[in-house]
Write an enzyme that holds these catalytic residues in place. Sequence first.
Site, mmCIF file in Angstrom:
data_model
loop_
_atom_site.group_PDB
_atom_site.id
_atom_site.type_symbol
_atom_site.label_atom_id
_atom_site.label_comp_id
_atom_site.label_asym_id
_atom_site.label_seq_id
_atom_site.Cartn_x
_atom_site.Cartn_y
_atom_site.Cartn_z
ATOM 1 N N GLU A 132 0.936 -1.173 0.036
ATOM 2 C CA GLU A 132 -0.002 0.240 0.079
ATOM 3 C C GLU A 132 0.967 1.362 -0.189
ATOM 4 O O GLU A 132 1.688 1.400 0.651
ATOM 5 C CB GLU A 132 -0.646 0.086 1.289
ATOM 6 C CG GLU A 132 -1.845 1.223 1.349
ATOM 7 C CD GLU A 132 -2.501 1.394 2.698
ATOM 8 O OE1 GLU A 132 -3.542 1.945 2.702
ATOM 9 O OE2 GLU A 132 -2.116 0.575 3.562
ATOM 10 N N LYS A 205 -10.587 2.730 -1.299
ATOM 11 C CA LYS A 205 -10.569 2.186 0.044
ATOM 12 C C LYS A 205 -11.690 2.513 0.911
ATOM 13 O O LYS A 205 -12.283 3.677 0.657
ATOM 14 C CB LYS A 205 -9.385 2.486 0.713
ATOM 15 C CG LYS A 205 -9.134 1.605 2.242
ATOM 16 C CD LYS A 205 -7.853 2.248 2.994
ATOM 17 C CE LYS A 205 -7.568 1.666 4.218
ATOM 18 N NZ LYS A 205 -6.158 2.140 4.597
ATOM 19 N N CYS A 242 -5.650 -2.624 2.978
ATOM 20 C CA CYS A 242 -5.282 -2.266 4.407
ATOM 21 C C CYS A 242 -6.581 -2.703 5.323
ATOM 22 O O CYS A 242 -7.107 -3.731 5.438
ATOM 23 C CB CYS A 242 -4.468 -1.050 4.546
ATOM 24 S SG CYS A 242 -3.391 -1.124 6.110
#
Length: 385
Positions: A132, A205, A242
């Site tokens: 990431e 995200k 993540c």
Amino acid sequence: MNAKGLTIRTSPFVLPRHLLFVHNITNSTTIFDLITFFSPHCHYRSLAHLHAHFSFYCNLTLLRRASKLHLKIHPPNFPIREEANMGTARSQVTVSALQFACTDDISTNVASAERLVRSAHAKGANIILIQELFEGYYFCQAQREDFIRRAKPYKGHPTILRMQQLAKELGVVIPVSFFEEANNAHYNSIAIIDADGSDLGLYRKSHIPDGPGYQEKFYFNPGDTGFKVFQTKFAKIGVAICWDQWFPEAARAMVLQGAEILFYPTAIGSEPQDEGLDSSDHWKRVMQGHAGANVVPLVASNRIGTEIIETEHGESKITFYGNSFIAGPTGEIVAAANDKDEDVLVAEFDLDKIKSKRHAWGVFRDRRPELYKVLLTLDGTNPIL
């Protein structure tokens, strides 16, 4: 062709690039739709196999009419070959997770990523995951206005363009994590680059953390793409980022849409407020659970190294714990890195065998979506939709 339908005889040299007219003799009508097959050799082992190729080039009505034909199949005595460029991913796929320490210099980090992508390709990898926000330090340790200027628009992003060239050169798939500016919004995003260098689209995200050392809400809007899957040359993949990896709903949503492999680029390490807290085992077990619960392989890539960021309250330090890994479809870890060293992990999976296992195990057959309405609430009581 006879009065009952269509007879197809196959051999290694029959049905090269060609045009095929399909006639429905039983109904005394002609289907004039022109079907073009681009596979160098089309070997049909069954009506279903024929339909798989038909579906790319004709509409549903034609499929239904074609299914009424009585096909006499004379199967060849050589292996069936299905071309990736016909939209059918090959069964054997090799995936890779990269792990390296970042500097705070974009060119250095992108060069490191490219070097390791090439190394993964040399090991046979088809789909290669970079960690990431690999262009620089994990800047979310601090709330600083100047760090917002690190964001760049999706279209024309220099790192994405470079990775497109690399993917095309090597014939590999590369998900590319980046800090996205979209007018007045900002996202923690990832672009999926296919093996021909084409950009398959964007995921933003969804879950944005906010805690000591991980103050992402200052920088990122919550993603608005929803969970997505991407049909690459080698497999249909789901990619989340993540903090998304802690939510089983995200993994299930992607596999429900057909994801055959899950990918999670990550930046996680020590907790500035508690140096004794090590979440690495917990982090791995949660994702191993996603793999096992959905019966799919899973790839997680994390960075290593210690990064120090100046904050409004002084220095903040995170030591990223690596432990990148690849899990198999029962959650078993088949390749793993340690917490200190640069690494290139690779593992091969037979997606056809895994698909059979997934279907036979029944975790999707026996789902009860009508009982899961509580998942549409925050407190278990009041729906938010």
